[in-house]
Write an enzyme that holds these catalytic residues in place. Structure first.
Site, short mmCIF file in Angstrom:
data_model
loop_
_atom_site.label_atom_id
_atom_site.label_comp_id
_atom_site.label_asym_id
_atom_site.label_seq_id
_atom_site.Cartn_x
_atom_site.Cartn_y
_atom_site.Cartn_z
CB SER A 195 -0.96 -0.04 1.19
OG SER A 195 -1.88 1.03 1.15
CG HIS A 211 -5.77 -0.23 -1.29
ND1 HIS A 211 -4.91 0.36 -2.18
CD2 HIS A 211 -5.14 -0.20 -0.09
CE1 HIS A 211 -3.81 0.72 -1.55
NE2 HIS A 211 -3.92 0.40 -0.28
#
Length: 304
Positions: A85, A189
């Site tokens: 991430s 996300h």
């Protein structure tokens, strides 16, 4: 074959930056980065409580700064880099795609944009421990949740509204042992983050970009990326798309990785690697006391 990885949001804990600031030049670097992005990284990394550093706009720059500081102290060239991430921005700096200060400016824009997107709807994320992805993923989709992080090692992170997360705790997929809410402030996300993508794209236009100086593995699909432009393009798009850390670890295996070091604040990715990459030596940089062992691991395993 050595891989250096950088953790994502949720890895931060109160005071975790404190021992690193005692290293020569570290406090000066943190002060310069703080001034560049308008955020007191030293304060948040040493004195702030858990709730303060849960704030997306704070947590993300803090994690990238810590990762860069620990990697600089390690002073080594790995064969492969990757990040989970927001850790992909740290990894892009490891690989020389962008400079350290540029990475901090980019992650500051990312954190602010994602915090703004998260404020639109009350959302969150939860880790599912155990279970079979082929069973878990369809179950999540039936509940309206997104499998935002497919981490391997028996872990998938679901993201969605707080109501959907609550429904998940009452209706776990078959085989899942536990549902653990994460210390994040939004459904990262997922489509909830779509407004942040354009903001990040605009910020990326100011970057001076170089091609990776080592193998850079993207968590979009676990593939290595050869050009700096493609790395940055993926950094922009990944805020609204799932993280496939499981595929990154498959790539590490295929490339013959024998050791994995996780930058500060290490622990999360080494834990996944221990389950998914048997036989691979792992080390998490938690404090400067871990540097000596990490350097020994580099001497033994780095092929670059």
């Amino acid at each position: 074959m050595l891989v250096l990885v950088a953790p994502g949001q949720g890895a931060q804990t109160p005071g975790f930056l404190t021992p690193w600031l005692d290293l020569p030049g570290a406090a000066d670097r943190i002060a310069a980065w703080s001034e560049a992005i308008g955020l007191d990284l030293a304060h948040y990394g040493t004195k702030a409580d858990a709730e303060e550093i849960r704030d997306t706009a704070v947590a993300q720059p803090l994690l990238v700064a810590a990762g860069l500081l620990s990697a600089a102290a390690l002073d080594a060239s790995p064969d492969i880099v990757a990040g989970h991430s927001v850790g992909e921005i740290t990894a892009a700096a490891f690989a020389g795609v962008i400079g350290d200060e540029a990475a901090l400016r980019l992650v500051r824009a990312r954190g602010l944009a994602m915090a703004e997107a998260a404020a639109v709807t009350e959302t969150g994320m939860a880790a599912l421990l155990g279970g079979d992805p082929e069973v878990t993923v369809p179950h999540l989709e039936r509940l309206g949740l997104t499998p935002a992080n497919v981490n391997g090692g028996g872990q998938i992170v679901a993201a969605g509204t707080v109501e959907q997360i609550a429904a998940l705790t009452e209706d776990k997929p078959e085989g899942v042992r536990r549902v653990v809410p994460l210390k994040v402030a939004g459904a990262f996300h997922t489509h909830h983050m779509a407004p942040a993508v354009e903001r990040l794209r605009e910020a990326s236009l100011e970057l001076k970009i170089s091609d990776p100086a080592m193998v850079y593995v993207s968590n979009a699909d676990g593939r290595s990326v050869a050009t700096g432009e493609e790395v940055v393009s993926r950094l922009v798009g990944q805020v609204a798309n799932p993280v496939r850390w499981d595929l990154c670890m498959e790539t590490f295996k295929e490339m013959g990785v024998t050791a994995l070091i996780e930058a500060c604040p290490g622990g999360t990715l080494t834990g996944l690697a221990k389950r998914a990459l048997p036989g691979v030596q792992t080390l998490a940089l938690k404090t400067p006391d871990d540097l000596e062992a990490a350097r020994a691991l580099i001497i033994e395993h780095a092929g670059a």
